[in-house]
Structures are given as structure tokens and as C-alpha cells.
Scaffold this motif. Structure first.
Motif, PDB file in Angstrom:
ATOM      1  N   SER A 108      80.585 113.482  46.555  1.00  0.00           N
ATOM      2  CA  SER A 108      81.961 113.898  46.285  1.00  0.00           C
ATOM      3  C   SER A 108      82.031 115.410  46.031  1.00  0.00           C
ATOM      4  O   SER A 108      82.943 116.090  46.505  1.00  0.00           O
ATOM      5  CB  SER A 108      82.498 113.108  45.084  1.00  0.00           C
ATOM      6  OG  SER A 108      83.861 113.338  44.912  1.00  0.00           O
ATOM      7  N   THR A 153      87.506 111.414  37.255  1.00  0.00           N
ATOM      8  CA  THR A 153      88.332 112.055  36.225  1.00  0.00           C
ATOM      9  C   THR A 153      89.821 111.822  36.483  1.00  0.00           C
ATOM     10  O   THR A 153      90.577 111.456  35.566  1.00  0.00           O
ATOM     11  CB  THR A 153      88.079 113.582  36.229  1.00  0.00           C
ATOM     12  OG1 THR A 153      86.688 113.833  36.394  1.00  0.00           O
ATOM     13  CG2 THR A 153      88.601 114.234  34.980  1.00  0.00           C
ATOM     14  N   THR A 154      90.252 112.048  37.724  1.00  0.00           N
ATOM     15  CA  THR A 154      91.681 111.958  38.056  1.00  0.00           C
ATOM     16  C   THR A 154      92.190 110.535  37.787  1.00  0.00           C
ATOM     17  O   THR A 154      93.291 110.339  37.269  1.00  0.00           O
ATOM     18  CB  THR A 154      91.884 112.303  39.552  1.00  0.00           C
ATOM     19  OG1 THR A 154      91.111 113.456  39.863  1.00  0.00           O
ATOM     20  CG2 THR A 154      93.333 112.561  39.876  1.00  0.00           C
ATOM     21  N   LYS A 175      88.162 109.577  49.341  1.00  0.00           N
ATOM     22  CA  LYS A 175      87.977 108.193  49.791  1.00  0.00           C
ATOM     23  C   LYS A 175      88.110 107.192  48.647  1.00  0.00           C
ATOM     24  O   LYS A 175      88.575 106.081  48.843  1.00  0.00           O
ATOM     25  CB  LYS A 175      86.589 108.033  50.399  1.00  0.00           C
ATOM     26  CG  LYS A 175      86.468 108.478  51.829  1.00  0.00           C
ATOM     27  CD  LYS A 175      85.154 107.965  52.394  1.00  0.00           C
ATOM     28  CE  LYS A 175      84.985 108.358  53.843  1.00  0.00           C
ATOM     29  NZ  LYS A 175      83.638 107.974  54.326  1.00  0.00           N
ATOM     30  N   GLY A 176      87.609 107.589  47.493  1.00  0.00           N
ATOM     31  CA  GLY A 176      87.698 106.705  46.325  1.00  0.00           C
ATOM     32  C   GLY A 176      86.932 105.407  46.512  1.00  0.00           C
ATOM     33  O   GLY A 176      87.411 104.345  46.121  1.00  0.00           O
ATOM     34  N   LYS A 228      83.715 114.893  39.331  1.00  0.00           N
ATOM     35  CA  LYS A 228      83.647 113.952  40.476  1.00  0.00           C
ATOM     36  C   LYS A 228      83.212 112.539  40.098  1.00  0.00           C
ATOM     37  O   LYS A 228      82.678 111.805  40.908  1.00  0.00           O
ATOM     38  CB  LYS A 228      82.735 114.480  41.606  1.00  0.00           C
ATOM     39  CG  LYS A 228      83.113 115.843  42.089  1.00  0.00           C
ATOM     40  CD  LYS A 228      84.471 115.813  42.730  1.00  0.00           C
ATOM     41  CE  LYS A 228      85.274 116.996  42.351  1.00  0.00           C
ATOM     42  NZ  LYS A 228      86.693 116.749  42.318  1.00  0.00           N
TER      43      LYS A 228
HETATM   44  P1  PAP Z   1      87.246 116.146  38.921  1.00  0.00           P
HETATM   45  O1  PAP Z   1      86.155 115.617  38.064  1.00  0.00           O
HETATM   46  O2  PAP Z   1      86.855 117.312  39.725  1.00  0.00           O
HETATM   47  O3  PAP Z   1      88.514 116.375  38.197  1.00  0.00           O
HETATM   48  P2  PAP Z   1      87.423 113.509  40.117  1.00  0.00           P
HETATM   49  O4  PAP Z   1      88.745 112.867  40.019  1.00  0.00           O
HETATM   50  O5  PAP Z   1      86.336 112.970  39.248  1.00  0.00           O
HETATM   51  O6  PAP Z   1      87.596 115.069  40.016  1.00  0.00           O
HETATM   52  O7  PAP Z   1      86.860 113.443  41.589  1.00  0.00           O
HETATM   53  C1  PAP Z   1      87.525 112.943  42.665  1.00  0.00           C
HETATM   54  C2  PAP Z   1      86.846 111.658  43.066  1.00  0.00           C
HETATM   55  O8  PAP Z   1      87.535 110.577  42.441  1.00  0.00           O
HETATM   56  C3  PAP Z   1      86.999 111.471  44.566  1.00  0.00           C
HETATM   57  O9  PAP Z   1      85.887 110.672  44.975  1.00  0.00           O
HETATM   58  P3  PAP Z   1      85.366 110.685  46.470  1.00  0.00           P
HETATM   59  O10 PAP Z   1      85.098 112.099  46.850  1.00  0.00           O
HETATM   60  O11 PAP Z   1      84.107 109.854  46.443  1.00  0.00           O
HETATM   61  O12 PAP Z   1      86.424 110.054  47.297  1.00  0.00           O
HETATM   62  C4  PAP Z   1      88.307 110.713  44.616  1.00  0.00           C
HETATM   63  O13 PAP Z   1      88.543 110.054  45.829  1.00  0.00           O
HETATM   64  C5  PAP Z   1      88.144 109.769  43.445  1.00  0.00           C
HETATM   65  N1  PAP Z   1      89.436 109.270  42.959  1.00  0.00           N
HETATM   66  C6  PAP Z   1      90.537 110.000  42.634  1.00  0.00           C
HETATM   67  N2  PAP Z   1      91.533 109.194  42.262  1.00  0.00           N
HETATM   68  C7  PAP Z   1      91.064 107.928  42.364  1.00  0.00           C
HETATM   69  C8  PAP Z   1      91.652 106.650  42.133  1.00  0.00           C
HETATM   70  N3  PAP Z   1      92.895 106.512  41.720  1.00  0.00           N
HETATM   71  N4  PAP Z   1      90.879 105.566  42.341  1.00  0.00           N
HETATM   72  C9  PAP Z   1      89.605 105.685  42.771  1.00  0.00           C
HETATM   73  N5  PAP Z   1      88.993 106.860  43.004  1.00  0.00           N
HETATM   74  C10 PAP Z   1      89.716 107.978  42.801  1.00  0.00           C
END
Ligand code: PAP
Length: 333
Positions: A163, A72-73, A290-291, A69
Motif C-alpha cells: 500500500s 487509518t482512513t 483496493k482495500g 497504510k
Molecule cells: P494512512 O495511514 O496513510 O492515513 P490508510 O487509510 O491506512 O492511510 O491507507 C489506505 C489503505 O486503506 C489503502 O489500502 P490499499 O492500498 O491496500 O488498497 C486503502 O484502500 C485502505 N482503505 C481505505 N478505506 C478503506 C475502507 N473503508 N475499507 C477497507 N480498506 C480501506
């Protein structure tokens, strides 16, 4: 994606090992055991041991490391696009059709889960692979490979905590509202959740990046949000594949940043639909919530935030690592 050639069975020794660690159940969910200072569920620990035993790094490998969280993505999408920019244009990027977790697979959580020993030599080079494991858990073959690079992305722990809670609810009980944060916050502060504690994770990679900046690049989610083009160029420089003047003039850095933006990825069908089965099952859409920076204000009361801030200061000590815990760009809703 590589195909598995062998499967290692979960043997009695593993079950014995897990039980000897006296696992506990901190909150709803599975049992967690502390193995060498880090918390793991049984499936994750088995996958980690298989990965450590069988993975062989090669010089061109790129390892993306994060605490869950922490973005990573986003890091996967950006690194994939930067590395493959000569193979396809942004309009034809595989990211338009595949969730980033399928293009950049997790090592322990996916490739080596359930005792699988994948044939990762069959993957095209450079291999971009991801892990949530702490630095000291990386197999020596990664650490000793002179050119293999590690990129670590860190995020404000309050946003990480927030998250995680939403992610678990989205994938396990989306119809129920979030329950009280008191108990999960307490266990977060004790470091008891998969891959925890948070501070040891960050510090491991932070110290490694200070010791060997050619090998370990330490980045922050909040800096990505402030200036993504600068971060894209930093990753490209670190990987020894900087953007040329022509590429910059043509706007390629901005194109990649746009392609990987939250708004763009969230709206693609490949990310709205489908799911991924790692050591647990997760909807693709749950990786795009939400990002934002500072969404914790909608979940965590100020007294808890102050407590975590003090804890981080204490844990980070004189390391030089600072995280803007109270920094936020969203208001309470
Ligand atoms: P993981 O470590 O479980 O693989 P990860 O991608 O780190 O997942 O967690 C998702 C978080 O990254 C989410 O945050 P939030 O819950 O605070 O919203 C997600 O919205 C955010 N995220 C995914 N893609 C993007 C992006 N392109 N830009 C910004 N934030 C992102």
C-alpha cells in the motif's frame, strides 16, 4: 477543525539536532533520521516534538493510532460514525461530504505541523484525534489521562508495504509504473521508513493493550474485513458507548458498516476529488486504492514474503502477537 493560535519557528537547535542524527536517504524521497529508535523526516520530527511539548489530553479524548497504510482512513470513518451516531443519522453523516482525514485530523502530521500550536480546546468533545506515532512517543498527558482511550489498528506488513509503494507512486509519479521492489523491500525489512520499524510499532501498542486493556484496544484490519459488524460493536463497547438493543434491531450497526465501507467511501465525490496537505500532499482518492487483504501477492515475490514472515516471527518472539502474513483473499493478477 481547530484554528491555530501560535506558530513555533523551526529554530537552529532543531536543524542541529537533525544533523546530529546523521540522516540518510534510503530510497527516493527525503532524508530520514533515527530519533530514539524511530525513523523520521525533518518536518515530521519537528511536528512530533511540537506535539509532544504542547498537546494536553483530556479524559474524553479518543486517540486512533496506526502505522501508515494500516487502515487509518477506515478506522477514522468508523469511530467518527460510532461516536457521533446520536448527533446525526447515517443519511446526514458529515462523511458524505468530507474526507475522513478532515473529520478526524492527524495530530503530529497535520495539527502540529510547521510549528503550529493549534487551539484544540476549541474542538467539540469527545475529540477524536489520530496519530502514526509509536506508543512510547505519545505524550505522557495521553498516557496519564485515566479515561482517554487509544485504539490501535494493525495490518499484515506485506499489505502495508504494498500500500505504501502504491500510495507514494499515486501522489508523486502516477504516470510511471511501480519500479522494482527490491530496494524498498530491503529498507522496509531494516525498518527505515517514516515511523518504522513496523514490528516495534505494533509491539508497543500490543504490550500496552495487554497491560491496560481498558485504555488500549488492539485491532486488526483483517478482522475488520472478516466481520465488520463485530468490530463496530467492539469499538463502541470499548468506548463505553455500546449499541443498545433498539439500535441493533434497527440495523444501525450494519448501516454504519455500510457507510464506512470501501465501496461507499471510494465513490463519494469528497473522496474522489481534492487533497490534503499534511507534512506532505496527498490526493483524497489515493487513500482508497483496493482495500483488500492479500493484494501483496501482486507485488511481492514469495521468497520476499517468506523472509518478512521469518523476520516478524523473530521480532514478535514470545509476545503473543501474531499476524497472518501469508493470509490472502485475492489471487495474483
Ligand atoms: P494512512 O495511514 O496513510 O492515513 P490508510 O487509510 O491506512 O492511510 O491507507 C489506505 C489503505 O486503506 C489503502 O489500502 P490499499 O492500498 O491496500 O488498497 C486503502 O484502500 C485502505 N482503505 C481505505 N478505506 C478503506 C475502507 N473503508 N475499507 C477497507 N480498506 C480501506
Amino acid at each position: 477543525m481547530s484554528s491555530s493560535t501560535e506558530v513555533e519557528q523551526k529554530d537552529d537547535h532543531f536543524e542541529e539536532l537533525f544533523q546530529r542524527l546523521q540522516p540518510k536517504k534510503p530510497v527516493a524521497g527525503s532524508l530520514l533520521a533515527n530519533y530514539q529508535g524511530v525513523w523520521f523526516g525533518a518536518d515530521l520530527l519537528q511536528a512530533t516534538l511540537t506535539f509532544q511539548k504542547h498537546f494536553k489530553a483530556i479524559d474524553s479524548d479518543i486517540i486512533l493510532a496506526t502505522m501508515p497504510k494500516s487502515g487509518t482512513t477506515w478506522l477514522k470513518a468508523l469511530t467518527f460514525s460510532i461516536v457521533n451516531r446520536n448527533n446525526h443519522s447515517v443519511d446526514e453523516s458529515p462523511l458524505l461530504f468530507s474526507n475522513p482525514h478532515h473529520l478526524v485530523p492527524f495530530l503530529e502530521m497535520y495539527l502540529y505541523k510547521d510549528g503550529n500550536i493549534p487551539d484544540i480546546d476549541a474542538m467539540p468533545c469527545p475529540r477524536i484525534l489520530a496519530t502514526h506515532l509509536p506508543y512510547q512517543f505519545l505524550p505522557s498527558t495521553i498516557l496519564d489521562c485515566s479515561n482517554c482511550r487509544i485504539i490501535y489498528l494493525c495490518r499484515n506488513p506485506l499489505d502495508v508495504f504494498t500500500s505504501i509503494l502504491h500510495f507514494v507512486r499515486q501522489n508523486r509519479s502516477a504516470s510511471r509504473p511501480l519500479e522494482s521492489v527490491d530496494v524498498p523491500f530491503e529498507t522496509f525489512c531494516q525498518g527505515i521508513y517514516p515511523y518504522g520499524p513496523f514490528w516495534d510499532h505494533c509491539l508497543g501498542y500490543w504490550n500496552a493493550s495487554l497491560k491496560d486493556p481498558q485504555k488500549v484496544l488492539f485491532l486488526k484490519y483483517e478482522d475488520f474485513k472478516k466481520n465488520i459488524t463485530c468490530s463496530v460493536k467492539k469499538i463502541a463497547d470499548f468506548l463505553g458507548h455500546p449499541f443498545s438493543a433498539e439500535e441493533e434491531e434497527a440495523g444501525l450497526v450494519e448501516e454504519i458498516a455500510m457507510l464506512c465501507s470501501f465501496e461507499n467511501l471510494q465513490n463519494l465525490n469528497c473522496n474522489k476529488e481534492g487533497e490534503i496537505q499534511t507534512v506532505f500532499r496527498a490526493k483524497h482518492s489515493s487513500f482508497f486504492r483496493k482495500g483488500e487483504v492479500g493484494d501483496w501477492v501482486n507485488l511481492v515475490p514469495p521468497s520476499m514474503a517468506n523472509r518478512l514472515e521469518k523476520l516478524m516471527q523473530e521480532k514478535f518472539g514470545e509476545s503473543g502477537l501474531t499476524l497472518d502474513i501469508h493470509g490472502n483473499s485475492v489471487g495474483r493478477r
